[in-house]
Enzyme design. Structure first.
Site, mmCIF file in Angstrom:
data_model
loop_
_atom_site.group_PDB
_atom_site.id
_atom_site.type_symbol
_atom_site.label_atom_id
_atom_site.label_comp_id
_atom_site.label_asym_id
_atom_site.label_seq_id
_atom_site.Cartn_x
_atom_site.Cartn_y
_atom_site.Cartn_z
ATOM 1 N N CYS A 1 42.496 27.938 38.741
ATOM 2 C CA CYS A 1 43.897 27.968 38.323
ATOM 3 C C CYS A 1 44.333 29.433 38.295
ATOM 4 O O CYS A 1 43.611 30.304 38.780
ATOM 5 C CB CYS A 1 44.082 27.287 36.971
ATOM 6 S SG CYS A 1 43.112 28.027 35.630
ATOM 7 N N THR A 2 45.482 29.730 37.731
ATOM 8 C CA THR A 2 46.033 31.083 37.822
ATOM 9 C C THR A 2 45.187 32.112 37.081
ATOM 10 O O THR A 2 44.755 33.106 37.657
ATOM 11 C CB THR A 2 47.471 31.114 37.276
ATOM 12 O OG1 THR A 2 48.244 30.114 37.924
ATOM 13 C CG2 THR A 2 48.106 32.474 37.524
#
Length: 307
Positions: A181-182
């Protein structure tokens, strides 16, 4: 990363840790941020802290030292990037029941998560033929960039992730899952959820995409496109510099050149994704807001709601 004294530093951080007194932590944290002239948002919840703030080098160092002086945050990790201007206009400390909303009970990211893989070893991990590479971000994030051959659940919110898993993944078929994810926080909960559902071999990218872009040289990178970020920069490129996307005020989705060339695009009002979803009242409200933004720009001022 070398960041000069006159550049804006953006620090993203989180930690899962038991905070039964999270409400009492809010006001002192907010006051410290205001004293340091930081902008951004912190979330406090019974399960920990999450946030992104921006300021000069001294201010960021100050808030990190303040947080780490609390024994429960002593091992707090953070990631930094830079910007030419402040990407936030206010400083907020919010109280929540979760610092990242999965919406279900039964996960324990403070104690049970997937195996963390450093960016330098990520390419080898996702190249294995027995590995399902899973981009657990939302659809509008994955559309502008992802790792090569990654599978995206096309969820609208993170709360939809458990339903996607239960419907599409099987621990007997998908024997090895590598997720990203980020910044890493969603993977903490997502990997904990997979493990609770019987998946045995779950790995996650340590520090998320932001850490990978910082640590892995472009020539060796398997990342394609840009990375969506939740501030006025909208997206960043492989050098962690501001990317080429703008953001629709109405639906918050990133907009590329084709989107902005559409007859359904009106700056500050609509884009091709949300044009048909807006009510007349919303159009009127957004149009008036955009008029105020443009008036502020004509006077050389910053409209506080312009991002």
């Amino acid at each position: 990363m070398n960041i000069s004294s006159n550049e804006i530093v953006i620090a993203a951080l989180y930690k899962f840790v038991s905070l039964p007194d999270f409400r009492e932590l809010r006001q002192p944290l907010l006051q410290r941020c205001l004293d340091l002239r930081l902008k951004g948002t912190f979330l406090l919840a019974p399960e920990g802290i999450n946030g992104t703030v921006a300021g000069n080098r001294e201010a960021i160092d100050g808030i990190l030292a303040y947080l780490r002086s609390e024994p429960r945050f002593a091992g707090l990790a953070h990631k930094e990037s830079k910007a030419a201007r402040l990407p936030f206009h206010r400083m907020k400390v919010k109280l929540r029941q979760e610092i990242v909303s999965l919406g279900i009970a039964g996960t324990d990211p403070e104690n049970i998560t997937g195996r963390r893989v450093e960016p330098e070893h990520w390419n080898a991990e996702i190249a294995r033929p027995d590995t399902l590479v899973l981009d657990i971000r939302n659809q509008y994030e994955t559309e502008i960039g992802s790792f090569r051959n990654a599978v995206a659940p096309d969820t609208g919110t993170f709360r939809e992730f458990p339903g996607y898993v239960d419907k599409n993944l099987n621990p007997h078929k998908h024997t090895r899952v590598a997720m990203f994810c980020t910044g890493g926080i969603r993977c903490e909960k997502a990997s904990s959820y997979l493990l609770s559902r019987g998946f045995k071999d779950v790995v996650q990218l340590q520090g998320g995409i932001l850490n990978y872009l910082e640590k892995v040289e472009r020539k060796d990178s398997l990342w394609e496109g840009e990375c969506f970020v939740f501030d006025s920069r909208v997206a960043i490129d492989h050098d962690l510099a501001e990317g080429d996307y703008e953001q629709c005020f109405a639906c918050r989705r990133p907009l590329g050149e084709d989107d902005m060339a559409s007859e359904k695009y009106q700056r500050g009002v609509s884009c091709p994704r949300c044009y048909d979803e807006l009510t007349p009242e919303q159009r009127q409200r957004f149009s008036e807001r955009q008029r105020q933004v443009e008036l502020a720009e004509s006077r050389g001022e910053q409209h506080i709601g312009s991002s």
